[in-house]
Design a protein around this motif. Structure first.
Motif, mmCIF file in Angstrom:
data_model
loop_
_atom_site.group_PDB
_atom_site.id
_atom_site.type_symbol
_atom_site.label_atom_id
_atom_site.label_comp_id
_atom_site.label_asym_id
_atom_site.label_seq_id
_atom_site.Cartn_x
_atom_site.Cartn_y
_atom_site.Cartn_z
ATOM 1 N N PHE A 230 -0.160 -11.324 -1.426
ATOM 2 C CA PHE A 230 1.164 -10.813 -1.758
ATOM 3 C C PHE A 230 1.272 -10.607 -3.263
ATOM 4 O O PHE A 230 1.057 -11.533 -4.050
ATOM 5 C CB PHE A 230 2.238 -11.809 -1.307
ATOM 6 C CG PHE A 230 3.653 -11.315 -1.491
ATOM 7 C CD1 PHE A 230 4.196 -10.379 -0.625
ATOM 8 C CD2 PHE A 230 4.437 -11.807 -2.524
ATOM 9 C CE1 PHE A 230 5.496 -9.930 -0.782
ATOM 10 C CE2 PHE A 230 5.737 -11.364 -2.703
ATOM 11 C CZ PHE A 230 6.269 -10.419 -1.827
ATOM 12 N N GLU B 141 5.352 -6.618 -7.455
ATOM 13 C CA GLU B 141 5.680 -5.401 -6.702
ATOM 14 C C GLU B 141 6.391 -5.706 -5.396
ATOM 15 O O GLU B 141 6.826 -4.787 -4.703
ATOM 16 C CB GLU B 141 4.405 -4.594 -6.435
ATOM 17 C CG GLU B 141 3.719 -4.091 -7.700
ATOM 18 C CD GLU B 141 2.470 -3.272 -7.408
ATOM 19 O OE1 GLU B 141 2.300 -2.838 -6.236
ATOM 20 O OE2 GLU B 141 1.678 -3.062 -8.334
ATOM 21 N N ARG C 152 5.232 -6.810 -2.467
ATOM 22 C CA ARG C 152 4.599 -6.236 -1.285
ATOM 23 C C ARG C 152 3.265 -6.916 -0.991
ATOM 24 O O ARG C 152 2.648 -7.530 -1.867
ATOM 25 C CB ARG C 152 4.372 -4.731 -1.451
ATOM 26 C CG ARG C 152 3.342 -4.346 -2.505
ATOM 27 C CD ARG C 152 3.240 -2.837 -2.655
ATOM 28 N NE ARG C 152 2.196 -2.428 -3.609
ATOM 29 C CZ ARG C 152 0.955 -2.114 -3.254
ATOM 30 N NH1 ARG C 152 0.595 -2.164 -1.982
ATOM 31 N NH2 ARG C 152 0.074 -1.739 -4.155
ATOM 32 N N THR D 226 1.626 -2.996 6.545
ATOM 33 C CA THR D 226 1.518 -2.926 5.083
ATOM 34 C C THR D 226 1.778 -1.519 4.568
ATOM 35 O O THR D 226 2.252 -1.342 3.444
ATOM 36 C CB THR D 226 0.115 -3.393 4.647
ATOM 37 O OG1 THR D 226 -0.138 -4.693 5.197
ATOM 38 C CG2 THR D 226 0.007 -3.478 3.139
ATOM 39 N N ASN E 191 -0.507 2.755 1.396
ATOM 40 C CA ASN E 191 -0.759 1.633 0.494
ATOM 41 C C ASN E 191 -2.165 1.085 0.669
ATOM 42 O O ASN E 191 -2.866 0.795 -0.316
ATOM 43 C CB ASN E 191 0.259 0.517 0.736
ATOM 44 C CG ASN E 191 1.636 0.847 0.216
ATOM 45 O OD1 ASN E 191 1.799 1.690 -0.667
ATOM 46 N ND2 ASN E 191 2.648 0.204 0.766
ATOM 47 N N TRP F 162 8.243 -11.658 5.456
ATOM 48 C CA TRP F 162 8.057 -10.317 4.895
ATOM 49 C C TRP F 162 7.402 -9.414 5.928
ATOM 50 O O TRP F 162 6.407 -9.752 6.554
ATOM 51 C CB TRP F 162 7.175 -10.382 3.653
ATOM 52 C CG TRP F 162 7.091 -9.076 2.906
ATOM 53 C CD1 TRP F 162 7.811 -8.719 1.806
ATOM 54 C CD2 TRP F 162 6.232 -7.957 3.210
ATOM 55 N NE1 TRP F 162 7.468 -7.445 1.405
ATOM 56 C CE2 TRP F 162 6.503 -6.952 2.260
ATOM 57 C CE3 TRP F 162 5.292 -7.707 4.197
ATOM 58 C CZ2 TRP F 162 5.845 -5.733 2.257
ATOM 59 C CZ3 TRP F 162 4.647 -6.477 4.215
ATOM 60 C CH2 TRP F 162 4.920 -5.509 3.245
ATOM 61 N N GLU F 163 7.982 -8.244 6.105
ATOM 62 C CA GLU F 163 7.389 -7.170 6.889
ATOM 63 C C GLU F 163 7.697 -5.870 6.172
ATOM 64 O O GLU F 163 8.476 -5.839 5.215
ATOM 65 C CB GLU F 163 7.963 -7.129 8.311
ATOM 66 C CG GLU F 163 7.589 -8.319 9.180
ATOM 67 C CD GLU F 163 8.098 -8.139 10.610
ATOM 68 O OE1 GLU F 163 7.352 -7.557 11.411
ATOM 69 O OE2 GLU F 163 9.226 -8.565 10.892
ATOM 70 N N GLY F 164 7.122 -4.793 6.672
ATOM 71 C CA GLY F 164 7.381 -3.501 6.059
ATOM 72 C C GLY F 164 8.846 -3.133 6.050
ATOM 73 O O GLY F 164 9.313 -2.424 5.160
ATOM 74 N N LYS G 173 11.724 -6.608 3.360
ATOM 75 C CA LYS G 173 11.050 -6.899 2.105
ATOM 76 C C LYS G 173 11.733 -7.993 1.286
ATOM 77 O O LYS G 173 11.253 -8.350 0.218
ATOM 78 C CB LYS G 173 10.935 -5.614 1.275
ATOM 79 C CG LYS G 173 10.162 -4.507 2.000
ATOM 80 C CD LYS G 173 10.011 -3.280 1.137
ATOM 81 C CE LYS G 173 9.370 -2.130 1.893
ATOM 82 N NZ LYS G 173 8.061 -2.443 2.442
ATOM 83 N N ALA H 157 6.413 -14.885 2.665
ATOM 84 C CA ALA H 157 5.407 -13.857 2.942
ATOM 85 C C ALA H 157 4.123 -14.578 3.322
ATOM 86 O O ALA H 157 3.763 -15.582 2.697
ATOM 87 C CB ALA H 157 5.181 -12.960 1.732
#
Length: 524
Positions: A113, A117, A119, A133, A137, A335-337, A340, A345
């Motif tokens: 992670f 950013e 993500r 993801t 990306n 956390w998932e797409g 956020k 995460a």
């Protein structure tokens, strides 16, 4: 382990309907004219994915691997080289190329992670993880950002070290390849049209950079870089490229080559599978046959052939073998797409995982307490400042450690240690000598992973036979997996032939320095 960067890119191509033609028409490159070190013969380092000592010896005893056996008989074998941690491809390769652990090279794992950013970074794994993801990306992180921005500029790769002394080098299907020479990758046209990758990608690599369909020298490899054989990231492509350099008399001073195919068979069938080793041996035979004789191959080059990580068998029953971190921590959001701003995460690296605590209101103990109830977990670790903490389901105490103290390990590293030494299976002699057992070079490797990233990060590491998953994970139940600190994942064989002057080494992190010494150049 799989060359998952290109595996991820393969999925990207399929998802974007990029067909075979887009790969097959990519052009070959002209070979530069590198000159080997004038005072030393070339060093050829071949990494065989998931090569382990026990099945290697079994295959040799059964007479199934003539090339491996030749190199062992005319050279020297180091049966228990210690890998990096986590035992995943990108972290291992970053350590191999830079001679540092993750706290310096800054590649924490295959999946991690990126806090600044917000993500998940993935260099390619299962399709569920790639989709979550973000396909674009994954493509850009694996092909562009890994070498150009994620790998720390504070460390130098062996290619950069050699280039600073005007010594040439090569990388064939290497994941980490950063160097000082400018290259342009051949992006298949249909990929460029989808905007998943730029139409032109300029990277910095060694003198010779071969990377499957993205960068090719041998025109005969047009038939070994289709989608079904992972865009050229396969044994045959690698062997053909290296053989081409040999036959064209264009070997540079140092060549790093990968034979990746064994990994998939072991993931599916378990660590006792011999077919992957036999297939790697066939590639080695093809390479050695590029010389007039195998004996000439030893006269003309120094050969280092090694594994990168081991693998642990994973129990077939998924309810038993798979540790579902979503379920273990079901009181929190993840956390998932499409989520956020979640509290946690999770980055699964097969038999280890990073848990990122993004919610400042969550105490660390809130996360470790439920995890300590799961006896399948070997240990749980975190950091506070320079001090590192480790606990386990089998202990009511903690182990704390930090550098520079009265305990000295076999690698000359000194440590301040207190608490329950048994958590990491540490033994101490009366003279303060520290001995590692189930977790080789445990303190330096674990510290490297803990300090590779800022923020609140918790590491969980599974016992042999178990693997972590989360909602989007691919698993290896009934087969094998790696990633952990345990010796079953961490010890690999290394064969050295063609020289009597190779420095004594026990760890992969020391290999870069040994190669530079062999090439008569000190580490800069």
């Amino acid at each position: 382990m799989k060359r998952k960067i290109i595996y991820g890119l393969t999925i990207v191509i399929v998802l974007s309907a990029s067909l075979i033609l887009a790969v097959s028409i990519s052009p070959t490159k002209d070979l530069p004219d590198p000159s080997a070190h004038p005072q030393q013969k070339p060093v050829i380092l071949i990494v065989v994915d998931s090569l382990m000592n026990k099945p290697l010896q079994k295959a040799a005893d059964e007479g199934k691997i003539p090339a491996f056996s030749f190199l062992i008989n005319y050279g020297r074998i180091y049966p228990e080289m210690i890998s990096s941690y986590p035992t995943m491809s990108v972290t291992i390769d970053s350590t191999l190329l830079t001679g540092t652990y993750p706290e310096q090279h800054k590649i924490p794992g295959l999946i991690w992670f990126k806090e600044d950013e917000g993500r998940i970074i993935s260099y390619g794994s299962g399709i569920g993880e790639i989709w979550n993801t973000g396909v674009r990306n994954v493509a850009k992180d694996s092909v562009i950002h890994l070498n150009e921005t994620h790998l720390s500029k504070e460390v130098q790769t062996i290619h950069e070290n050699l280039a600073s002394s005007q010594i040439s080098s090569a990388s064939i299907n290497g994941i980490i390849y950063r160097g000082s020479a400018a290259h342009q990758l051949n992006v298949p046209k249909l990929i460029g049209l989808t905007n998943l990758l730029p139409k032109e990608i300029k990277v910095n690599g060694p003198t010779i950079l071969s990377l499957g369909a993205l960068s090719q020298y041998n025109p005969e490899n047009d038939f070994h870089k289709f989608i079904w054989n992972r865009l050229g990231v396969n044994n045959k492509f690698t062997a053909n490229e290296l053989s081409y350099l040999i036959k064209q008399n264009k070997l540079p001073a140092f060549i790093l080559s990968y034979l990746p195919d064994a990994d998939a068979a072991i993931h599916k069938h378990g660590p006792n599978d011999l077919k992957g080793i036999e297939k790697a041996d066939q590639a080695l035979q093809d390479i050695l046959n590029s010389f007039s004789s195998w004996e000439e191959a030893l006269q003309k080059a120094t050969w280092i052939v090694m594994g990168d990580s081991g693998q642990s068998s994973i129990k077939k029953d998924k309810k038993t073998s798979l540790i579902d971190l979503n379920k273990s921590l079901n009181n929190y959001s993840f956390w998932e797409g499409n989520n956020k701003k979640a509290q946690l995460a999770i980055a699964i690296n097969e038999r280890m995982a990073y848990i990122y605590v993004n919610d400042k209101n969550i105490e660390r103990a809130d996360i470790t307490k439920p995890l300590k109830k799961d006896e399948r977990i070997g240990f749980i670790a975190w950091k506070e400042g320079n001090k590192n903490y480790v606990t386990s389901p089998g202990s009511n105490e903690e182990l704390t450690f930090s550098p520079n103290g009265p305990y000295v390990d076999e690698f000359g590293q000194s440590w301040e240690i207190s608490g329950d030494f048994s958590i990491l299976d540490l033994k101490v002699s009366g003279e303060g000598r520290l001995q590692y057992n189930d977790y080789p070079d445990a303190l330096a490797r674990l510290r490297g992973a803990l300090h590779a990233q800022s923020g609140r990060v918790i590491i969980v590491d599974a016992k042999p036979a178990y693997e972590f998953i989360e909602k989007h994970s691919h698993d290896h139940a009934g087969g094998a997996a790696h990633g952990s600190l345990h010796k079953v994942d961490s010890l690999v064989p290394m064969i050295v032939a063609g020289t009597d002057e190779f420095p004594e080494v026990q760890r992969l992190v020391d290999l870069k320095k040994a190669i530079l010494q062999l090439l008569d150049r000190g580490q800069e």
